[in-house]
Write an enzyme that holds these catalytic residues in place. Structure first.
Site, short mmCIF file in Angstrom:
data_model
loop_
_atom_site.label_atom_id
_atom_site.label_comp_id
_atom_site.label_asym_id
_atom_site.label_seq_id
_atom_site.Cartn_x
_atom_site.Cartn_y
_atom_site.Cartn_z
N TYR A 1 9.40 -5.18 21.00
CA TYR A 1 9.34 -3.75 21.32
C TYR A 1 10.67 -3.34 21.95
O TYR A 1 11.18 -4.02 22.85
CB TYR A 1 8.21 -3.47 22.31
N GLU B 1 11.54 5.05 20.38
CA GLU B 1 11.09 3.66 20.45
C GLU B 1 10.82 3.07 19.06
O GLU B 1 10.58 3.80 18.10
CB GLU B 1 9.85 3.50 21.35
#
Lengths: 296, 376
Positions: B101, B189
C-alpha cells in the site's frame, strides 16, 4: 485585558480596496481599530477613505506599508483565494508578527507552504477561513460584528462564524461580556489552534472563563481538552457542532469532515467531559453553563 | 472531488508511474471486445466513487470474452453504496507476487503532505493501522522541498528487500507525489501496489481525491467531474454557490454559516426531529440564492417544512427577508416555512415578512421546536 490585539495594535489591511476589504476596513475603523495602511498591488499612492473623515495610505506591497508607516503589529487579509496564501507569506516576510486571514477557499497545498514560512518567520497566523477576532471596546481584526459583543470576563474560541455570533449574542444578553472572541477558522490547516488561544487566555488576568466552540473533523478539540485538563485554572465550557453530520461528507467548512472513526462529535464531547469541561447540548446553553461556573 | 479509478490511473500515467493497462466500457459488448483484444484472463471492475467494490461484487475475474461479457451484464446497473454502476474498467489480469500500500494525503497536525506506506497491501489500510500499527510507515514531506530522493528510497526499503524492486518503488513514490501536487489532490493512493512474478512494480488500483479549492485553477481536472454520480441537488447547489449535503429527515434547513447550519441540524435532532439536509446559504442575501436553496430543498419529497435560521451579523436580516419574499413569489413552495431572523435590522425584516404573510421568531430554539412540530 484581551488577547492577540487591542486598541494599540497597528493594523495593515491587505486587499483594502476590494469590495469586502473596503467594507470591513470601514467597520474595523469605526469600531476603533488602529488601521495604519492598506495594501493593494497596483493601487499604491492612493488614499483609502475610512469613516469620520479619516483616510489611510494605500501601498503596492506590505514591505512598503511597514516601512512608510513606522511598523505594523498585524495584517488582516481580504484577498481572493488564488492570492491569499501569497499575501500571508508577504506579510510574514515583511516582519508582521500577526496575520488574520479571513479568506475562504484557499487551496490546502498553498497553505502547507504559507504555514511553513510563517512558522519560520515567527509570525502567528489566525485562520484562514475565519471571522477574525474582536476585543470588545478595543479593536476588531476581521468581520465579527461589533454590536453583539460587550467587554467582560469571558474568552471565546470558535471554529465557526455565525455560530460564534449566536453564542456571543447569548453571553452578551445574559450579562456575560468578553475579553476577546477569536474565530480560529473552519479550514483543515489553520495557524492558531484552540490550545494557542487557551494559553493566551490562561495568561490574561481578566479572562475568568473560556467557551470553546468546536465542530466535527480533526482532533483540535481533543488536544484542547487535554491541555485544559492539565493546565487551565479557570473554568471552561464546550460545544460541538455536527452531531448529526454523516461520516465522509464535508459540512460546508473544508475542515468539517469525519474521516473513518476520527473527528466525531461523540469523541470530542467525551474528551471535553473527561477533562472536566461541561458540554452544552444547545447553543443557548453555552451562556447558561458559563454563568453557572462563574457563580452568576 | 473524487475521481474514478480509470481517471486517477490516467493522472498517474501522466506523472510517469507504471500502471497496468485498461480501458473503460459501458456495455457487455464493449467489455467482450476488450477481453478479446487483451486475450487470457481479464479483470472487470465497477467504476463508482466507493470503497469496498470487491466485497460488493463489483470486481470480477473472467477467463475469456464470454465470461467477461456475462460479468458485465451483472455488474452494470448494480448499486454499490447507493451508486449505480454505469462504467467498467477492463484490464488484463496480472501475475501478482506481492501486494503493498502507498498513499499520500494532507496531514492536519503536521500541516504538510504525509506518506503512508505498508508492505501489507490489498487490504483496508485503516484496519492495518488499527491492528498492526508497526506495519504502516509514515513520512512527512516539507512542501517547500518536495519528496526528496532519500525519503522515497527510505520508504521503498520498508516495502521491498530486492534492490531492483526498491529502485522501481522509489520511482513510483516520486511519481505519486508529483501526481498529488500537480493535480491539487488532497489524497492519492495505490492499493495494491503490486510486484509481479517477473519483477515489475506497478499500480493496479488508484484512488484520488481533489481539493475542491484547487479546481478554479485546474480546468482539466474539473473536466473529470462525474456529475451523473453526484447526489440529488449537488450540482445545482454548486452552481448557485451553496454548500449542501442531503440527509434523510423531513425538516429542510436553510442557514447562513456552516457552523450554525450544523448546530441547527443538531438542534432539530435534539427536539425530536430529523434534518433533511445541511445547507449553508453563505453571507449573501441575493434572492437568486434563496430561490436556488428553496428549489433544492423542496425537490426532496421527504421534506415537510423548511426552517430558515439566519443570524444577521454582516448579513442584514432585511435583505434576507426580501430574498425570502421574492423567492416565495417566484416558485411554488409546497411546504410551510418557519423563519428565525436575529441581528442587524431584525425588526425591519419582521415587518417585511409580516406584510407578505410570513411570521418570524427571534430565537433558534423556538424556530426549531416549531419546525419539528410541523414535520411531526
Amino acid at each position: 485585558m484581551s488577547i492577540f490585539a487591542d486598541e494599540n495594535t497597528r493594523v495593515i489591511v491587505q486587499g483594502i480596496t476590494g469590495r469586502d476589504g473596503s467594507f470591513h476596513t470601514r467597520q474595523m475603523m469605526a469600531y476603533g481599530t488602529q488601521v495604519v495602511a492598506g495594501v493593494t498591488p497596483g493601487k499604491g499612492g492612493r488614499r483609502f477613505e475610512g469613516p469620520d473623515g479619516i483616510a489611510v495610505p494605500v501601498f503596492d506591497t506590505v514591505a512598503d506599508a511597514v516601512a512608510e508607516t513606522g511598523g505594523a503589529d498585524a495584517a488582516v487579509i481580504y484577498v481572493p483565494p488564488a492570492f491569499a496564501a501569497s499575501a500571508i507569506m508577504e506579510a510574514a516576510d515583511a516582519g508582521v508578527g500577526f496575520v488574520v486571514c479571513v479568506t475562504e477557499g484557499i487551496p490546502v497545498l498553498d497553505m502547507t507552504r504559507a504555514h511553513a514560512l510563517a512558522r519560520d518567520r515567527g509570525c502567528r497566523v489566525l485562520g484562514p477561513n475565519c471571522p477574525g477576532l474582536i476585543s470588545p471596546g478595543k479593536a476588531k481584526l476581521g468581520i465579527i460584528p461589533g454590536n453583539i459583543v460587550e467587554p467582560g470576563p469571558v474568552g471565546l474560541i470558535s471554529r465557526s462564524g455565525t455560530l460564534t455570533y449566536e453564542a456571543v449574542h447569548h453571553l452578551t444578553r445574559d450579562g456575560l461580556g468578553q475579553t476577546t472572541c477569536v474565530g480560529i477558522g473552519g479550514d483543515p490547516l489553520i495557524g492558531t489552534s484552540f490550545v494557542d488561544c487557551l494559553e493566551a487566555f490562561a495568561a490574561d488576568p481578566d479572562t475568568k472563563a473560556v467557551a470553546l466552540i468546536g465542530e466535527i473533523g480533526g482532533t483540535a478539540e481533543q488536544e484542547a481538552a487535554e491541555w485544559a485538563g492539565r493546565h487551565l485554572e479557570i473554568p471552561a465550557v464546550g460545544f460541538i457542532a455536527g452531531r448529526t453530520a454523516p461520516p465522509g461528507k464535508r459540512m460546508g467548512h473544508a475542515g468539517a469532515i469525519i474521516s473513518g472513526a476520527a473527528g466525531t462529535a461523540e469523541e470530542k464531547t467525551k474528551a471535553f467531559e473527561d477533562n472536566g469541561i461541561p458540554v452544552a447540548r444547545r447553543p443557548a446553553e453555552i451562556s447558561k453553563l458559563v454563568g453557572e461556573l462563574l457563580g452568576r | 472531488m473524487n475521481l474514478h479509478e480509470y481517471q486517477a490511473k490516467e493522472l498517474f500515467r501522466q506523472a510517469g508511474m507504471p500502471v497496468n493497462p485498461g480501458e473503460v466500457a459501458s456495455s457487455p459488448d464493449e467489455v467482450r471486445a476488450l477481453a478479446e483484444k487483451y486475450g487470457g484472463t481479464v479483470v472487470v471492475k465497477a467504476q463508482v466513487h466507493s470503497g469496498g467494490r470487491g466485497k460488493a461484487g463489483g470486481v470480477k475475474l473472467a477467463d475469456g470474452p464470454d465470461e467477461a461479457a456475462e460479468h458485465a451484464e451483472t455488474i452494470l446497473g448494480m448499486e454499490i453504496s447507493g451508486l449505480v454502476v454505469e462504467e467498467l474498467l477492463v484490464s488484463p489480469a496480472e501475475k501478482i507476487a506481492t501486494e503493498a500500500y502507498v498513499g499520500v494525503l494532507v496531514d492536519r497536525e503536521g500541516q504538510c503532505p504525509v506518506f503512508m506506506v505498508s508492505a501489507e497491501g490489498g487490504v483496508d489500510i485503516e484496519e492495518v493501522a488499527a491492528t498492526n500499527p508497526d506495519a504502516v510507515h509514515k513520512l512527512r514531506v516539507d512542501p517547500r522541498y518536495g519528496l526528496m530522493p532519500h525519503q522515497a528510497y527510505w520508504m521503498a526499503t520498508r516495502l521491498y528487500d530486492e534492490p531492483a524492486l526498491v529502485r522501481q518503488c522509489a520511482k513510483v513514490l516520486s511519481g505519486l507525489y508529483d501526481a498529488f501536487t500537480r493535480n491539487g489532490a488532497s489524497m492519492a493512493e495505490v492499493n495494491p501496489l503490486i510486484s509481479t512474478e517477473d519483477g515489475q512494480v506497478k499500480a493496479i488500483d488508484a484512488k484520488v481525491s481533489i481539493d475542491g479549492n484547487e479546481l478554479f485553477r485546474r480546468p482539466t481536472v474539473e473536466a473529470l467531474r462525474d456529475t451523473a454520480s453526484e447526489e440529488q441537488g449537488a450540482a445545482r447547489a454548486r452552481e448557485a454557490g451553496l454548500s449542501f449535503v442531503k440527509l434523510d429527515g423531513s425538516v429542510g434547513c436553510c442557514v447562513n454559516g456552516a457552523g450554525l447550519a450544523m448546530a441547527t441540524m443538531d438542534l432539530v435532532k435534539y427536539y425530536g426531529g430529523e434534518p433533511a439536509n445541511f445547507l449553508d446559504i453563505g453571507g449573501s442575501s441575493n434572492p437568486d440564492k434563496v430561490v436556488a436553496a428553496l428549489e433544492i430543498i423542496t425537490a426532496d419529497p421527504n421534506v415537510k417544512v423548511i426552517l430558515f435560521n439566519i443570524f444577521g451579523g454582516i448579513t442584514r436580516c432585511d435583505d434576507v427577508a426580501r430574498g425570502i419574499v421574492e423567492a416565495a413569489g417566484r416558485i411554488d413552495i409546497r411546504v410551510p416555512l418557519v423563519i428565525r431572523l436575529t441581528g442587524t435590522n431584525e425588526e425591519l425584516a419582521r415587518e417585511i415578512l409580516a406584510d407578505a404573510g410570513f411570521e418570524a421568531v427571534a430565537s433558534m430554539d423556538e424556530v426549531v421546536q416549531a419546525a419539528v412540530r410541523v414535520a411531526a
